[in-house]
Design an enzyme around this catalytic site. Structure first.
Site, short mmCIF file in Angstrom:
data_model
loop_
_atom_site.label_atom_id
_atom_site.label_comp_id
_atom_site.label_asym_id
_atom_site.label_seq_id
_atom_site.Cartn_x
_atom_site.Cartn_y
_atom_site.Cartn_z
N ARG A 76 41.99 -8.87 48.69
CA ARG A 76 40.73 -9.39 48.14
C ARG A 76 40.31 -8.54 46.96
O ARG A 76 40.68 -7.40 46.84
CB ARG A 76 39.64 -9.34 49.21
CG ARG A 76 39.77 -10.42 50.27
CD ARG A 76 38.65 -10.31 51.30
NE ARG A 76 37.36 -10.63 50.73
CZ ARG A 76 36.22 -10.00 51.05
NH1 ARG A 76 36.23 -9.02 51.92
NH2 ARG A 76 35.09 -10.37 50.50
N LYS B 224 41.01 -0.35 59.09
CA LYS B 224 41.51 -1.71 58.86
C LYS B 224 42.93 -1.88 59.38
O LYS B 224 43.83 -1.12 59.02
CB LYS B 224 41.47 -2.01 57.36
CG LYS B 224 41.84 -3.42 57.00
CD LYS B 224 41.20 -3.79 55.69
CE LYS B 224 41.75 -5.06 55.11
NZ LYS B 224 40.97 -5.49 53.94
N ARG C 62 30.55 -1.91 53.21
CA ARG C 62 31.15 -0.62 53.60
C ARG C 62 30.22 0.11 54.57
O ARG C 62 29.07 0.38 54.20
CB ARG C 62 31.39 0.22 52.36
CG ARG C 62 32.06 1.54 52.67
CD ARG C 62 32.31 2.34 51.40
NE ARG C 62 33.25 1.71 50.50
CZ ARG C 62 33.45 2.11 49.24
NH1 ARG C 62 32.77 3.12 48.75
NH2 ARG C 62 34.32 1.50 48.47
#
Ligand code: BTN
Length: 327
Positions: free
Chosen positions: A123, A188, A324
């Site tokens: 992304r 992640k 974030r």
């Protein structure tokens, strides 16, 4: 590439193989072998080791992707939705490949996986680190009679499907970070990239690209600019297998894409909220050059992110911003 793959297959078990055996299996001379090994190594970044007087091996065993094994692990209902399952050794990006196939008229339900991507896309213009033979890189094409504007819930539905697939493959503690990053222990483990296009009133198409970290070593991961995890760590040292995990992904993503209905947005949101990992936390929103600090308080009925800051709650749509955690 065929020669490179033959070499990978011969070495895939991770054991030592003598030069003589490899050369014989490839039908080449011992003299030509070294060059062939070096070329395969350079092309695919395999890290082939040579053990003096004994032979050659890979630093660790590889389970190569097999379309037949993935397909055999799918429910019949899912198989019926699919119009193709391609496994490529090497590609720029599975999503770029599927977009090209879509331009050529490929039907809805085309799945493509690759052993490696030379230009994996993330992304917001990021690259997706995609070394050979150790993770999953997968893209699916789906076509809808709907207008692109009606596909707003797909990004969340696809994220939920990937989170559930990783849980089905044995990972506990999988959560989502808005809109569809998949995290484990605040790092992640998988990411999704949805590329939607179409006529204003429909029809439309989406290419859903999914990257899952299965087994990354530190050297490969050095280029990743955010905290990462892989399925091997999440499962305590050994992941469920590349083909099995790929099948779990294809299974759930296909059902999510085939069953997508904008009229059922409330259900999509409920499913997504069950996996929401950061609700109530202090966060920073990144919108281009701007940074907005606040508390992430959940998603609204359109799936937009709700940020509370300076006594007000504001909604942000995916695509505009990224989230974030501050903690
Ligand atoms: C993200 O930034 O989180 C999205 C990552 C998406 C990566 C996958 S890997 C398979 C597919 N092909 C690509 O080039 N990107 C997606």
């Amino acid at each position: 590439m065929r020669r490179h793959l033959e070499i990978v297959r011969l070495l895939a078990d991770g054991g030592l193989h003598s030069g003589e055996t490899i050369a014989r299996r490839l039908g080449i001379s011992r003299a030509a072998l070294w060059k062939a090994l070096r070329k395969a190594d350079e092309a695919l970044g395999l890290g082939i080791e040579s053990v003096r007087g004994q032979g050659y091996r890979l630093p660790r065993p590889l389970e190569l992707l097999e379309a037949g094994a993935i397909s055999a692990a799918l429910d019949a209902q899912v198989r019926e939705h699919l119009t193709g399952l391609e496994v490529l050794a090497d590609v720029d990006s599975t999503s770029s490949h599927v977009l090209r196939r879509a331009d050529e008229g490929a039907a809805s339900g085309l799945v493509c996986l690759a052993e490696r991507q030379r230009a994996g896309r993330g992304r917001r213009g990021r690259t997706w680190v995609s070394p050979f033979g150790c993770n999953l890189y997968l893209s699916i094409l789906w076509r809808y009679p709907l207008a692109p504007a009606d596909l707003g819930g797909l990004s969340l539905a696809a994220g939920t499907a990937v989170g559930e697939a990783l849980m089905a493959a044995g990972a506990e503690g999988i959560v989502l970070k808005w809109p569809n990053d998949v995290h484990w222990r605040r790092r992640k483990i998988a990411g999704l990239l949805l590329e939607v296009s179409g006529e204003a009133q429909g029809p439309s198409q989406v290419v859903v690209g999914v990257g899952v970290n299965l087994d990354l070593d530190a050297a490969q991961a050095a280029a990743i600019d955010q905290p990462w995890a892989d399925m091997r760590e999440a499962l305590g040292g050994r992941h469920a297998g590349r083909n099995r995990t790929a099948a779990a992904l294809v299974q759930r993503l296909t059902l999510a894409l085939a069953g997508y209905d904008p009229a059922r947005m409330a259900g999509i949101l409920d499913d997504w909220r069950r996996l929401d990992g950061y609700r109530g936390e202090p966060v920073e929103l990144i919108a281009g050059e701007r940074r907005i600090a606040g508390v992430y308080v959940g998603i609204d009925p359109q799936g937009a992110l709700l940020l509370e800051s300076d006594g007000a709650t504001r909604a942000f749509m995916a695509g505009e911003v990224s989230l974030r955690p501050r903690a």
